[in-house]
Design a protein around this motif. Structure first.
Motif, short mmCIF file in Angstrom:
data_model
loop_
_atom_site.label_atom_id
_atom_site.label_comp_id
_atom_site.label_asym_id
_atom_site.label_seq_id
_atom_site.Cartn_x
_atom_site.Cartn_y
_atom_site.Cartn_z
N MET A 1 32.35 68.59 62.90
CA MET A 1 31.84 69.32 64.04
C MET A 1 32.19 68.54 65.30
N GLY A 2 32.61 69.22 66.33
CA GLY A 2 32.94 68.59 67.58
C GLY A 2 31.72 67.98 68.25
N ARG A 3 31.93 66.86 68.88
CA ARG A 3 30.81 66.16 69.54
C ARG A 3 30.20 66.98 70.66
N LEU A 4 31.03 67.66 71.43
CA LEU A 4 30.51 68.46 72.53
C LEU A 4 29.68 69.64 72.01
N LEU A 5 30.15 70.29 70.96
CA LEU A 5 29.39 71.38 70.36
C LEU A 5 28.07 70.86 69.80
N ASN A 6 28.09 69.72 69.14
CA ASN A 6 26.88 69.13 68.60
C ASN A 6 25.89 68.80 69.71
N PHE A 7 26.39 68.23 70.79
CA PHE A 7 25.55 67.90 71.95
C PHE A 7 24.90 69.15 72.51
N ALA A 8 25.68 70.22 72.67
CA ALA A 8 25.16 71.49 73.19
C ALA A 8 24.12 72.09 72.24
N MET A 9 24.38 72.01 70.94
CA MET A 9 23.42 72.54 69.96
C MET A 9 22.11 71.76 70.01
N PHE A 10 22.21 70.45 70.16
CA PHE A 10 20.99 69.63 70.27
C PHE A 10 20.16 70.08 71.47
N TYR A 11 20.80 70.21 72.62
CA TYR A 11 20.04 70.58 73.81
C TYR A 11 19.50 72.01 73.74
N LEU A 12 20.20 72.89 73.10
CA LEU A 12 19.68 74.24 72.87
C LEU A 12 18.40 74.15 72.04
N LEU B 1 5.04 78.92 69.85
CA LEU B 1 5.28 77.79 68.95
C LEU B 1 6.31 78.09 67.87
N TRP B 2 6.63 79.33 67.62
CA TRP B 2 7.61 79.73 66.61
C TRP B 2 9.04 79.61 67.13
N LEU B 3 9.21 79.64 68.47
CA LEU B 3 10.55 79.70 69.06
C LEU B 3 11.41 78.50 68.67
N GLY B 4 10.92 77.31 68.91
CA GLY B 4 11.70 76.10 68.62
C GLY B 4 12.09 75.98 67.15
N PRO B 5 11.12 76.04 66.25
CA PRO B 5 11.49 75.94 64.83
C PRO B 5 12.45 77.03 64.37
N SER B 6 12.34 78.23 64.93
CA SER B 6 13.27 79.32 64.55
C SER B 6 14.69 79.01 65.01
N VAL B 7 14.83 78.59 66.27
CA VAL B 7 16.15 78.26 66.80
C VAL B 7 16.73 77.07 66.05
N VAL B 8 15.90 76.05 65.81
CA VAL B 8 16.37 74.86 65.10
C VAL B 8 16.80 75.22 63.68
N ALA B 9 16.08 76.09 63.01
CA ALA B 9 16.48 76.49 61.65
C ALA B 9 17.87 77.12 61.67
N ALA B 10 18.13 77.98 62.64
CA ALA B 10 19.46 78.59 62.75
C ALA B 10 20.52 77.54 63.06
N LEU B 11 20.19 76.61 63.95
CA LEU B 11 21.13 75.53 64.28
C LEU B 11 21.39 74.63 63.08
N MET B 12 20.36 74.38 62.27
CA MET B 12 20.53 73.55 61.07
C MET B 12 21.48 74.22 60.09
N LEU B 13 21.31 75.52 59.89
CA LEU B 13 22.21 76.24 58.98
C LEU B 13 23.66 76.16 59.47
N LEU B 14 23.86 76.37 60.76
CA LEU B 14 25.21 76.27 61.32
C LEU B 14 25.75 74.84 61.19
N HIS B 15 24.91 73.86 61.49
CA HIS B 15 25.33 72.46 61.40
C HIS B 15 25.71 72.10 59.96
N LEU B 16 24.89 72.49 59.01
CA LEU B 16 25.18 72.16 57.61
C LEU B 16 26.41 72.92 57.12
N TYR B 17 26.62 74.13 57.59
CA TYR B 17 27.81 74.88 57.22
C TYR B 17 29.07 74.18 57.72
#
Length: 183
Positions: A1-12, A26-42
């Motif tokens: 994964m590109g560093r810039l994309l990773n950086f942007a995903m972290f800040y999102l 309170l559901w917003l952050g964990p929901s977005v992070v779950a989607a980001l985790m799936l993309l990151h792991l993929y």
């Protein structure tokens, strides 16, 4: 994964967690992070190791933030069942932060002193930003809290790098099955 994309995903993920908590969503952050985790792991070259790192740091972060809040450095008022207990949105924040260790922050590998300095400077800034966005509450006299947070993060950052290295070199070994009929 590109560093810039990773950086942007972290800040999102960071903004989703903090702004969601600050607005009572309170559901917003964990929901977005779950989607980001799936993309990151993929996209990860070693998804199993990345998943171990993310989950381990999530648990580690839960403990660190529960201890910091218990010590009175800040409170999770309104976002947790108890003001000292690390809420799910903060644990999700730790997990999205874990994704940076092998990507956008990989340049810190082996640089423990620099990691400590970065933690001491950036840790308190992040908590002040979280307080300004309404996700946490700092005490009235926040300067002592910020010094405490800086000390904690000066220890946390090198610890996270060490944990990353340990998990990267450790392997899970399963017992070998003996041939049928052997004792």
């Amino acid at each position: 994964m590109g560093r810039l994309l990773n950086f942007a995903m972290f800040y999102l993920g960071w903004f989703a967690c903090v702004m969601g908590a600050g607005r009572g969503q309170l559901w917003l952050g964990p929901s977005v992070v779950a989607a980001l985790m799936l993309l990151h792991l993929y996209m990860a070259s070693r998804p199993v190791q990345e998943a171990k790192l993310i989950l381990t740091i999530g648990v580690f972060g839960f403990a660190v933030d529960t201890l910091q809040a218990s010590a009175g450095l800040y409170a999770f008022t309104g976002t947790s069942p108890a003001p000292w207990l690390c809420p799910l949105w903060m644990m999700a924040l730790w997990m999205v932060f874990a994704t940076t260790l092998n990507a956008s922050m990989a340049w810190l590998a082996g640089r423990y002193r620099l990691a400590a300095a970065c933690g001491a400077l950036c840790g308190p800034v992040s908590y002040v930003a979280g307080a300004r966005l309404g996700a946490i509450e700092l005490p009235v006299h926040a300067s002592a809290s910020l010094v405490g947070i800086a000390i904690v993060w000066a220890c946390v950052m090198p610890s996270l790098l060490g944990l990353r290295e340990f998990l990267a070199t450790s392997t899970v070994r399963f017992p070998q099955r003996s041939p049928a009929g052997a004792l």
